[in-house]
Design a protein around this motif. Structure first.
Motif, PDB file in Angstrom:
ATOM      1  N   TRP A  17       0.754  -1.331  -0.061  1.00  0.00           N
ATOM      2  CA  TRP A  17      -0.007   0.212  -0.011  1.00  0.00           C
ATOM      3  C   TRP A  17       0.738   1.173   0.213  1.00  0.00           C
ATOM      4  N   VAL A  18       0.196   2.477  -0.225  1.00  0.00           N
ATOM      5  CA  VAL A  18       0.800   3.621   0.035  1.00  0.00           C
ATOM      6  C   VAL A  18      -0.079   4.446   0.982  1.00  0.00           C
ATOM      7  N   ILE A  19       0.564   5.825   1.338  1.00  0.00           N
ATOM      8  CA  ILE A  19      -0.336   6.588   1.959  1.00  0.00           C
ATOM      9  C   ILE A  19      -1.149   7.294   1.017  1.00  0.00           C
ATOM     10  N   VAL A  20      -2.422   7.305   1.013  1.00  0.00           N
ATOM     11  CA  VAL A  20      -3.218   7.904  -0.311  1.00  0.00           C
ATOM     12  C   VAL A  20      -4.077   9.102   0.208  1.00  0.00           C
ATOM     13  N   GLY A  21      -3.956   9.468   1.729  1.00  0.00           N
ATOM     14  CA  GLY A  21      -4.730  10.483   2.132  1.00  0.00           C
ATOM     15  C   GLY A  21      -4.864  10.626   3.632  1.00  0.00           C
ATOM     16  N   CYS A  22      -5.728  11.593   3.967  1.00  0.00           N
ATOM     17  CA  CYS A  22      -5.625  11.501   5.554  1.00  0.00           C
ATOM     18  C   CYS A  22      -7.017  11.905   6.022  1.00  0.00           C
ATOM     19  N   TYR A  23      -7.511  11.667   7.234  1.00  0.00           N
ATOM     20  CA  TYR A  23      -8.611  12.051   8.029  1.00  0.00           C
ATOM     21  C   TYR A  23      -8.507  12.899   9.107  1.00  0.00           C
ATOM     22  N   HIS A  24      -9.644  13.584   9.516  1.00  0.00           N
ATOM     23  CA  HIS A  24      -9.640  14.494  10.530  1.00  0.00           C
ATOM     24  C   HIS A  24     -11.071  14.506  11.107  1.00  0.00           C
ATOM     25  N   ALA A  25     -11.236  14.227  12.603  1.00  0.00           N
ATOM     26  CA  ALA A  25     -12.695  14.748  12.997  1.00  0.00           C
ATOM     27  C   ALA A  25     -12.462  16.002  14.095  1.00  0.00           C
ATOM     28  N   ASN A  26     -13.163  16.943  13.965  1.00  0.00           N
ATOM     29  CA  ASN A  26     -12.809  18.043  14.900  1.00  0.00           C
ATOM     30  C   ASN A  26     -13.697  17.734  16.347  1.00  0.00           C
ATOM     31  N   ALA A  27     -13.293  18.529  17.243  1.00  0.00           N
ATOM     32  CA  ALA A  27     -13.596  18.019  18.600  1.00  0.00           C
ATOM     33  C   ALA A  27     -15.030  18.842  18.869  1.00  0.00           C
ATOM     34  N   ARG A  28     -15.623  19.657  18.392  1.00  0.00           N
ATOM     35  CA  ARG A  28     -16.817  20.308  18.444  1.00  0.00           C
ATOM     36  C   ARG A  28     -17.888  19.625  17.269  1.00  0.00           C
ATOM     37  N   THR A  29     -18.966  19.294  17.843  1.00  0.00           N
ATOM     38  CA  THR A  29     -20.034  18.843  17.109  1.00  0.00           C
ATOM     39  C   THR A  29     -20.418  19.845  15.756  1.00  0.00           C
ATOM     40  N   GLU A  30     -20.523  21.216  16.027  1.00  0.00           N
ATOM     41  CA  GLU A  30     -20.734  22.222  14.993  1.00  0.00           C
ATOM     42  C   GLU A  30     -19.680  22.504  14.118  1.00  0.00           C
ATOM     43  N   ASP A  31     -18.471  22.098  14.234  1.00  0.00           N
ATOM     44  CA  ASP A  31     -17.470  22.413  13.695  1.00  0.00           C
ATOM     45  C   ASP A  31     -17.028  21.394  12.425  1.00  0.00           C
ATOM     46  N   ASN A  32     -17.257  21.922  11.392  1.00  0.00           N
ATOM     47  CA  ASN A  32     -17.169  21.129  10.266  1.00  0.00           C
ATOM     48  C   ASN A  32     -16.221  21.637   9.215  1.00  0.00           C
ATOM     49  N   VAL A  33     -14.995  22.389   9.754  1.00  0.00           N
ATOM     50  CA  VAL A  33     -14.126  23.126   8.740  1.00  0.00           C
ATOM     51  C   VAL A  33     -12.931  22.314   8.719  1.00  0.00           C
TER      52      VAL A  33
END
Length: 197
Positions: A74-90
């Motif tokens: 495999w290779v690294i093809v991307g990344c993921y992130h989850a914000n701490a606050r529910t209303e934060d989708n930036v």
């Protein structure tokens, strides 16, 4: 137009990571293969729930994950992130910088998953709790209809129901990230990518 496919591990692990640390921002990388048709996102490796910024620990986690990925073809093809606050989708700037580095090292291809916290707190039958972003014309743009078009699609049709089942069984408790490994080296964070689902 690319045809990016996402396996259940790649979809589930970012959500399980966010569920294990609901009051923290979490991040990790996506592993897979780069084909002529697009990215095949196979799984994810959870990195942090304490430090989600660009740090020397991120460099170490990336190097170890890169070696692990190569062992599995495999290779690294991307990344993921989850914000701490529910209303934060930036999408955080640090996640964009990480994705840019991955894209540069992967033939100008990469993908970002941002956990949609509002959707995540109420998993519906046919709605994604992850918003994918692709780099189009040198800008990271969210995929308007996540996992419903060939642009980014799920490999298995019953992914959403299987993921809901994982939450019912508290599968997130079997997941370890790099932060936990640093605190207790007996915890195998890399093999979280092969979590039995």
């Amino acid at each position: 137009m690319s045809n990016n496919k996402v396996d259940i591990h790649a979809y589930a692990i970012p959500l399980l990571h966010a569920a294990k640390y609901p009051s923290s921002a979490v991040c990790g990388v996506l592993l897979g293969t780069d084909t002529t048709d697009g990215l095949q996102v196979k799984t994810a490796v959870p990195f942090f729930h304490h430090w989600t910024t660009l740090t020397p620990m991120l460099e170490i986690a990336l190097k170890l994950t890169d070696m692990y990925a190569k062992k599995n073809d495999w290779v690294i093809v991307g990344c993921y992130h989850a914000n701490a606050r529910t209303e934060d989708n930036v999408l955080p700037e640090t996640t964009i910088k990480l994705a840019e580095t991955i894209k540069k090292n992967n033939g100008d291809k990469a993908i970002i998953f941002l956990v949609n916290n509002k959707q995540f707190s109420n998993l519906q039958e046919d709605e994604s709790a992850i918003t994918p972003y692709l780099n189009i014309e040198n800008q990271w743009k969210k995929v308007k209809e996540p996992f419903t078009t060939n642009e980014v699609s799920l490999s298995e049709k019953d992914t959403y129901s299987k993921v809901r089942g994982l939450f019912s069984s508290s599968a997130y408790n079997r997941l370890n990230d790099f932060d936990e490994h640093v605190e207790n080296v007996s915890l195998d964070w890399l093999n979280s990518s092969k979590l039995v689902l």
